[in-house]
Design a protein around this motif. Sequence first.
Motif, PDB file in Angstrom:
ATOM      1  N   GLU A  65      10.227  11.440   0.734  1.00  0.00           N
ATOM      2  CA  GLU A  65      10.613  11.803   1.916  1.00  0.00           C
ATOM      3  C   GLU A  65      10.467  13.514   1.825  1.00  0.00           C
ATOM      4  N   TYR A 117       3.468   5.494  -6.129  1.00  0.00           N
ATOM      5  CA  TYR A 117       4.820   5.615  -5.098  1.00  0.00           C
ATOM      6  C   TYR A 117       5.644   6.557  -5.111  1.00  0.00           C
ATOM      7  N   SER A 150       0.858  -1.129  -0.021  1.00  0.00           N
ATOM      8  CA  SER A 150      -0.049  -0.074  -0.132  1.00  0.00           C
ATOM      9  C   SER A 150       0.968   1.099   0.081  1.00  0.00           C
ATOM     10  N   PRO A 200      14.470   1.193   3.551  1.00  0.00           N
ATOM     11  CA  PRO A 200      13.985   0.626   2.605  1.00  0.00           C
ATOM     12  C   PRO A 200      14.734  -0.412   1.848  1.00  0.00           C
ATOM     13  N   VAL A 237       5.196   9.574  -2.718  1.00  0.00           N
ATOM     14  CA  VAL A 237       5.306   9.508  -1.186  1.00  0.00           C
ATOM     15  C   VAL A 237       6.609   9.568  -0.707  1.00  0.00           C
ATOM     16  N   ARG A 293      10.987   5.736   5.278  1.00  0.00           N
ATOM     17  CA  ARG A 293      11.325   6.479   6.582  1.00  0.00           C
ATOM     18  C   ARG A 293      12.298   5.682   7.589  1.00  0.00           C
ATOM     19  N   SER A 294      12.454   4.360   7.306  1.00  0.00           N
ATOM     20  CA  SER A 294      13.388   3.660   7.999  1.00  0.00           C
ATOM     21  C   SER A 294      14.497   2.949   7.185  1.00  0.00           C
ATOM     22  N   ILE A 303       0.764   3.568   1.884  1.00  0.00           N
ATOM     23  CA  ILE A 303       0.999   3.705   3.430  1.00  0.00           C
ATOM     24  C   ILE A 303       2.274   3.065   3.813  1.00  0.00           C
ATOM     25  N   SER A 304       2.042   1.942   3.727  1.00  0.00           N
ATOM     26  CA  SER A 304       3.413   0.828   4.106  1.00  0.00           C
ATOM     27  C   SER A 304       4.501   1.456   3.386  1.00  0.00           C
ATOM     28  N   SER A 318       5.225   4.286   2.110  1.00  0.00           N
ATOM     29  CA  SER A 318       5.766   5.491   2.659  1.00  0.00           C
ATOM     30  C   SER A 318       6.697   5.352   3.925  1.00  0.00           C
ATOM     31  N   ASN A 319       5.942   4.530   4.739  1.00  0.00           N
ATOM     32  CA  ASN A 319       6.661   4.038   6.150  1.00  0.00           C
ATOM     33  C   ASN A 319       8.173   3.462   5.923  1.00  0.00           C
ATOM     34  N   SER A 320       8.148   2.687   4.770  1.00  0.00           N
ATOM     35  CA  SER A 320       9.476   1.906   4.601  1.00  0.00           C
ATOM     36  C   SER A 320      10.379   3.090   4.197  1.00  0.00           C
TER      37      SER A 320
END
Length: 435
Positions: free
Chosen positions: A318, A313, A207, A219, A316, A216-217, A209-210, A212-214
Motif C-alpha cells: 500500500e 506479492y 493473482s 486482508p 504490491v 486495501r480492504s 491484482i486480487s 493488491s485489492n485485498s
Amino acid sequence: MELKLLDAVGKLARKWTQSPLRAIDALKKRVISRLIGALESGNLDGISEIQRDADGLFVHARDCIHAVPYNKVTLETRTDYAEAALLRAASLLAAHNHNTKKRKREGGSTDREGDCGRSNIFIEALKVLDVALLVSGPTEHRETILEMADKLQAYLAVSGSSTESADNADVNGSSVPAVKRPRLGSPKSLCAPQILHPVPELDPPPSLISFSNSLRSSPQPFIIRNALSDWPALSTRPWSERSYLLKTIGPHRTVPVELGARYTDSTWSQNLLPFSEFLDAIWGPAENITYLAQHDLFAQCPALSRDILVPDYCFVGESEEDDEVRMNAWVGPAGTVSPLHTDPYHNFFAQVVGSKYVRLVAPEHSEKVYPHDSMLNNTSQVDVENPDLESFPLFAAVPCVECIVGPSDLLFIPRGWWHYVRSLSVSFSVSFWFS
C-alpha cells in the motif's frame, strides 16, 4: 591472496578517509594516516605502535557503547565504534603481514605454521567486523565493513578454513575424525497439535491484482503450499545441508543468538556465537535452546540471497513511500517459541527447512489477548497453548486460525494480526516484511 587482500584493505582505507566525515580526534587521524602510509609504502616497521593505538581506540569506542542502554546510544557513538573496528581489523592484518615477512627473513616458521597463523588472524579480524555490523547498526561505514568482511570470508574459504574440515577440528585446530552430523531437517521433532481452525489454503495462488485489492480492504491470512519449489535453497543449494551452510555463510561468522525458549521468559538472554558453534548448539540438549531470530543474515552474508526469491506479492504493498522489503532469518531447534505478538508490517513467512505451528488472531481481538503494559505492548501475556484462564478469562473466547508450515510453504500474515509460532523441528525460516 594475502597481498591482494591487504592491497584491497589499503584501498578501502583511502576511500574511507577521503569520504565526508565528521571531525575525529587527533589520535584517530594519526592512526589512519600512519596505517595508510604503511600499507602504501610497504614499510610496516612501525605497525606495533599503530596496532596499539588502534586497539586503544577500539576499547574506548566499545566502552562508550556499553556505558548506556543501547537504545540511548547515539549515531555518533555507533559511528565511532564502526570506525574503530575497521582500524583494528586493518591493523591486525597489516601487523600479521609484517610479522610473517619478518619470520621468513629470519628463517622462521614453516608454510603450514604461517597458513595457520594467517587463518587465525583473519578469523579474529572477521569477528571484529561482524560484531561491528551487529553493534554499530546502520552507519556510513556499513558497506565498507561488509566489503572487508566478504574479502576475509573469501580468503578463509579458499584456504580451507570455511569448509567441513574446519568444522571437524578440535579447539587447538588439530584434525579429528569426521563426525556424521544430521541434516537440519533430520527428525528431532515435537508432536504437532491438531489443527481445528485451519488457515485458508489458496490453490491456485491469488493473482497480484486480487492480492493488491485485498490489502486495501481487510486482508486475511492464507497459506500457499509448495510455493517455494523454485528456490535453490530447497534444491540445488540446500539449506538443509549443514556443509552447504558452513561453506556459504562460513563457520567463523559471528551471529546473534537468543538463549531460551521465548523472549518473555525471565531466564532469556542473548549472546554472540561463531556460526559453526550455533549449528552445534541447535542440536544440543533441549533445555539449552539457542535461536537465531529476526536477524538480517542476508545483509551479513549476501551470497545466501542467491538461494531465495522475494515473493512478488511483496511489491504490491500500500505504501508508495516505503517500498523496502525487510528480510530476516529464523534458525533454531525444535521448541523455540515466538509468543503471541503483532508486527507493524505485512509478512510473508517462508518455511525452508523443518516445520512450525502457527496460530493467528485478528487485530479486533487485541484487548482479549492481554498485551503487556510495558515496552512489550506488542506481545501478549498469555501462554497460547497453556493459557491461565483465571488470570486471562477473555482469552477463552478469542477466535483464531492456525496451521503447520512445512518446507516450501508460504504463509501470509497481515499487518496487525497477532501470531504465535512454535518450531516442531530444527528449522530455517525467512520472513519478508513489507508495507
